[in-house]
Design an enzyme around this catalytic site. Structure first.
Site, mmCIF file in Angstrom:
data_model
loop_
_atom_site.group_PDB
_atom_site.id
_atom_site.type_symbol
_atom_site.label_atom_id
_atom_site.label_comp_id
_atom_site.label_asym_id
_atom_site.label_seq_id
_atom_site.Cartn_x
_atom_site.Cartn_y
_atom_site.Cartn_z
ATOM 1 N N GLU A 16 6.282 -3.936 7.580
ATOM 2 C CA GLU A 16 4.853 -4.140 7.295
ATOM 3 C C GLU A 16 4.581 -5.518 6.671
ATOM 4 O O GLU A 16 3.429 -5.943 6.600
ATOM 5 C CB GLU A 16 4.339 -3.056 6.347
ATOM 6 N N HIS A 19 0.859 -1.185 0.000
ATOM 7 C CA HIS A 19 0.000 0.000 0.000
ATOM 8 C C HIS A 19 0.893 1.232 0.000
ATOM 9 O O HIS A 19 1.938 1.226 0.647
ATOM 10 C CB HIS A 19 -0.926 -0.003 1.225
ATOM 11 N N HIS A 57 10.844 -1.326 2.102
ATOM 12 C CA HIS A 57 10.945 0.117 1.945
ATOM 13 C C HIS A 57 11.347 0.768 3.257
ATOM 14 O O HIS A 57 11.099 0.232 4.330
ATOM 15 C CB HIS A 57 9.675 0.758 1.378
ATOM 16 N N HIS A 109 -1.253 4.083 10.346
ATOM 17 C CA HIS A 109 -0.055 4.931 10.277
ATOM 18 C C HIS A 109 -0.158 6.173 11.148
ATOM 19 O O HIS A 109 0.464 7.194 10.854
ATOM 20 C CB HIS A 109 0.204 5.349 8.832
HETATM 21 C C1 DHB Z 1 4.960 4.954 1.312
HETATM 22 C C2 DHB Z 1 4.832 3.613 1.686
HETATM 23 C C3 DHB Z 1 4.012 3.245 2.752
HETATM 24 O O1 DHB Z 1 3.873 1.957 3.199
HETATM 25 C C4 DHB Z 1 3.286 4.189 3.434
HETATM 26 O O2 DHB Z 1 2.456 3.781 4.404
HETATM 27 C C5 DHB Z 1 3.413 5.538 3.087
HETATM 28 C C6 DHB Z 1 4.248 5.912 2.023
HETATM 29 C C7 DHB Z 1 5.814 5.385 0.161
HETATM 30 O O3 DHB Z 1 6.535 4.560 -0.426
HETATM 31 O O4 DHB Z 1 5.748 6.558 -0.216
HETATM 32 FE FE FE Z 2 2.667 1.792 5.058
#
Ligand code: DHB
Ligand code: FE
Length: 279
Positions: free
Chosen positions: A239, A12, A192, A59
């Site tokens: 996550e 997401h 990420h 979040h």
């Molecule tokens: C991004 C990824 C995420 O899981 C999130 O919650 C908010 C932003 C991103 O890659 O920008």
């Molecule tokens: Fe996220």
């Protein structure tokens, strides 16, 4: 007895909401990501689940650092998608199903998972955008039970604990006397990192090994500590715990029906899996 028909795991990212709002699905940047969902939508149209249990991580929209449950579950008649900034439009509320929520709560607490029970719950992009990817007309054909796992504030639950939660959720659903079809959905990851010195960090070999493990060796990721998972997948890559809980919530013979992996969407390695669960 309710029937668990399969699982869908996806990344997401808030900017997906912006892309949907602007109709950018065929834009070269977005197409490899959105195209991944076509076979999953076809499967959903064929199998027609009645209920979606959605493992996601808030979040800071519904829970903030002052009150942070490790695990929480919705027991609301509907779940509003509040404005969380980022310029993404809010979506129609997701319909809930309190009778099943309370059945699951009874069963989970009995099994010593003491979740926070939420009779009101706002959902953020982690819950709403995967729904919009799976049902683009946003006429939600499923009732939703959101299950929230803390990935925001240390200490986080271990991968082992999240796996056990998924197994307990499956037992709770299977002991529901209704004959509904249930799909498990997990949203988050894959690798990420949005902050710090490693901002922008992505680990494709680890992501692919993790995705493969969900079919070949589903408890593989449970041997890693939270720190090891953050090292491998990034601070937000943790996550992936949602994927692990989702896989653990498939108690039958599990096979992979579809997969997609695309780097990057925003700062994220975007993964997608569709898993079949045969009794
Ligand atoms: C991004 C990824 C995420 O899981 C999130 O919650 C908010 C932003 C991103 O890659 O920008
Ligand atoms: Fe996220």
């Amino acid at each position: 007895m309710a029937q668990i028909i399969g699982g869908i795991t996806t990344s997401h990212v808030p900017s997906i909401g912006g892309a949907i709002a602007r109709g950018l699905q065929n834009d070269p940047y977005w197409k490899p990501f959105f195209d991944g969902f076509v076979p999953v939508r076809k499967w959903l149209a064929e199998t027609k689940p009645d209920i979606a249990v959605v493992f996601y991580n808030d979040h800071g929209l519904n829970f903030f650092l002052d009150k942070m449950p490790t695990f929480a579950i919705g027991a609301a008649p509907s779940y509003r998608n509040a404005d969380e900034g980022w310029g993404i439009p809010t979506l129609k509320p997701l319909p809930g199903y309190p009778p099943l929520s309370w059945h699951m709560i009874e069963s989970l607490v009995e099994e010593e998972f003491d979740l926070v029970t939420c009779q009101e719950m706002l959902v953020d992009h982690a819950c709403s955008l995967p729904m919009a990817l799976l049902w683009p007309d946003q006429n939600w054909p499923v009732k939703v039970i959101p299950v929230c796992i803390n990935t925001v504030q240390a200490p986080l639950p271990s991968a082992r604990r999240c796996y056990k939660l998924g197994q307990a959720v499956a037992r709770a659903v299977q002991s529901w006397p209704g004959d509904e079809k249930v799909v498990m959905i997990g949203t988050g990851g894959l690798s990420h990192q949005l902050d710090g010195e490693r901002a922008g960090f992505i680990n494709k070999p680890f992501d692919l090994a993790f995705m493969r493990s969900l079919i070949d060796d589903p408890t593989w990721a449970t041997k890693f500590s939270t720190h090891e998972l953050v090292e491998q997948a990034g601070t937000q890559g943790i996550e992936l715990l949602m994927w692990l809980a989702t896989r653990a919530a498939l108690p039958g013979r599990v096979s992979q029906l579809h997969t997609n992996y695309h780097i990057p969407i925003s700062n994220t390695a975007a993964g997608l899996m569709l898993m079949d669960n045969q009794a």
